[in-house]
Motif scaffolding. Sequence first.
Motif, PDB file in Angstrom:
ATOM      1  N   UNK A  25      -6.971  -7.173   2.181  1.00 25.05           N
ATOM      2  CA  UNK A  25      -6.417  -8.517   2.340  1.00 25.05           C
ATOM      3  C   UNK A  25      -5.970  -8.817   3.759  1.00 25.05           C
ATOM      4  N   UNK A  26      -6.154  -7.864   4.692  1.00 19.53           N
ATOM      5  CA  UNK A  26      -5.793  -8.080   6.085  1.00 19.53           C
ATOM      6  C   UNK A  26      -4.446  -7.533   6.482  1.00 19.53           C
ATOM      7  N   UNK A  27      -3.648  -7.047   5.528  1.00 13.35           N
ATOM      8  CA  UNK A  27      -2.339  -6.483   5.861  1.00 13.35           C
ATOM      9  C   UNK A  27      -2.523  -5.120   6.526  1.00 13.35           C
ATOM     10  N   UNK A  28      -1.621  -4.792   7.449  1.00 16.50           N
ATOM     11  CA  UNK A  28      -1.711  -3.542   8.191  1.00 16.50           C
ATOM     12  C   UNK A  28      -0.406  -2.764   8.058  1.00 16.50           C
ATOM     13  N   UNK A  29      -0.504  -1.467   8.248  1.00 17.57           N
ATOM     14  CA  UNK A  29       0.671  -0.597   8.211  1.00 17.57           C
ATOM     15  C   UNK A  29       1.281  -0.508   9.606  1.00 17.57           C
TER      16      UNK A  29
END
Length: 583
Positions: free
Chosen positions: A571-575
Amino acid sequence: MSSKRPPVAPPDIPGYTFISVLGSGGFSDVYLYDQDRPRRKVAVKVLLADLKTDGARRRFESEANLMAQLSTHPYIVTIYQAEVTDAGHSYLAMEYCSRPSLDVRYRRARFSVDEALSVGIQVASAVETAHRAGIAHRDIKPANILVTDYNRPALTDFGISGTMDAAQDDDAGMSIPWSPPESFAAGASDGVKVDIWALGATLYTLLAGHSPFVIPGADNSQRELISRINSSPLPKLGRPDVPEALELVLATAMSKSPTSRYSSAKAFARDLMRVQTDLNLSVTPFEVQEDIVHEEADPDTHFEATRVRSVVSIDPDSHPSAPTFPSVVPRSNPGIGARPASQGPQINSVPGVTGSTTGLTQNGSTVPSQGAGSKTRPDAFVDTAAGPTAAGPTVRGFPSVLSPTQWASPPPRGAQEPDTDAVLASTVHRSALGAPAQDLVPAPASKKRLWLGIGAGGVLAAAVVVGIVLFTNGGAPTQADPFVTGPSTPPPAVMAGAEVPALTDLVATASNGGAVWTWTNPAPEDGDKYLWAAISAVEAGQFKPITEGHVFVTNNSNEASCVSVMLLRKNGATSPETKKCFP
């Protein structure tokens, strides 16, 4: 440029001020000068004084002409001036590229796959441009690819260039580590195939840290290099981050047989772009000048906005669909109604005017005169030259308006009745002033519409009065201030990495001038990818996406391999970033 031979003293060039020595080679020295007009720093390449043979001078002048033809390309060094000093020194004033050349850079550290692919495509576009102009470079190598102030490669040193099917001069030099096998044989060679081999060998050098057939620690003399180039297969690069597809592309470009290589620099660049796509890298544009298509000019191009249409004449005596006008019926002719729709207004004569009506116009043409016995009909204009009426002069321009004498003494009831055409024609102009008020009575339909019009006007007037009163008492409606906004619910903030766990177990393994980094995804999901970037103490590199859980990172200037990695969800979220250096 080689530094084995010390450069000669810089020549005195009018309009230029010497600054420093940039380098020296077998046929020329390069100096940094300050040009007076326009004020800028330029690199000046000067032909050696003790090599002023006909062949050397011919090559120098050829280089100036060839580079002038190609220097508009973004990846070819720009030539400003070519001249001979009073002392007999031939020189080229060209663009000064202040950054280290590729030769200096690859000796310091190996290039990443991403940068090597980008440089290869950009230089290939410059080589393709030269080939389309019928020019082969014949000496492509890292030292002849400078770097501009905007960190772009710039091909230079066309000193031994020539037409693609011409043999090299006997006194022309060559760079053995980047030369193909046919360069060491007698006879002419195909300039396109030579350049493709040299370009492939240059990319190999950037990735390996040495030329293709140099073996670290072994005998790398010219004789041994020529022997390996002629007979040995191309060694593998041995880097885990170099895909097999790139190894195959370089092997094709450096095939022993010229016919087995790429047919053009464009074909070579196209396969490099495919490798970029396979690695999910940004595809570098391939920039060549397209053929200009000369189209014939449209004669109407500059007249579209002011095109004049032909004049259309309308005959009033024709039979168009004419509107029906309400009639005004005299009491003596109660049966006369409106003019039929098929009969349009006719403009021929003036009522009450005797004699000729010569001089009247109809649609721009003169109307023929009529005799005294002709029937008369009203017109929009009156020819005063025809003379006044019996009761007084008629007002010009309004044929149905009575003169002051007629206002005072209306004609008797028994006077000559106007004919039917005259009465009907007068209604076309919506005027009833041409007859006494007691002789003209509106038709019932007209009277009804009159009262409707009066009623509608009264209602409209009342509405206007009420609006004025309301506006005065209550004031104008308050408009919303565009700069004042009411309370609103702010959109939910997108927190990158807020719900994505950081990568763990970031471990490095030393490998050939760098390190192979591996890590653990603590919560794997479908579609997971990773973002990585090589970092240092002073700057962070550009993040690049990969799908594998490992990456090779070369050592930086401090002889350390430093990396920053993040987990990228579907979904495009990053850590959060996970950073580490080795050793």
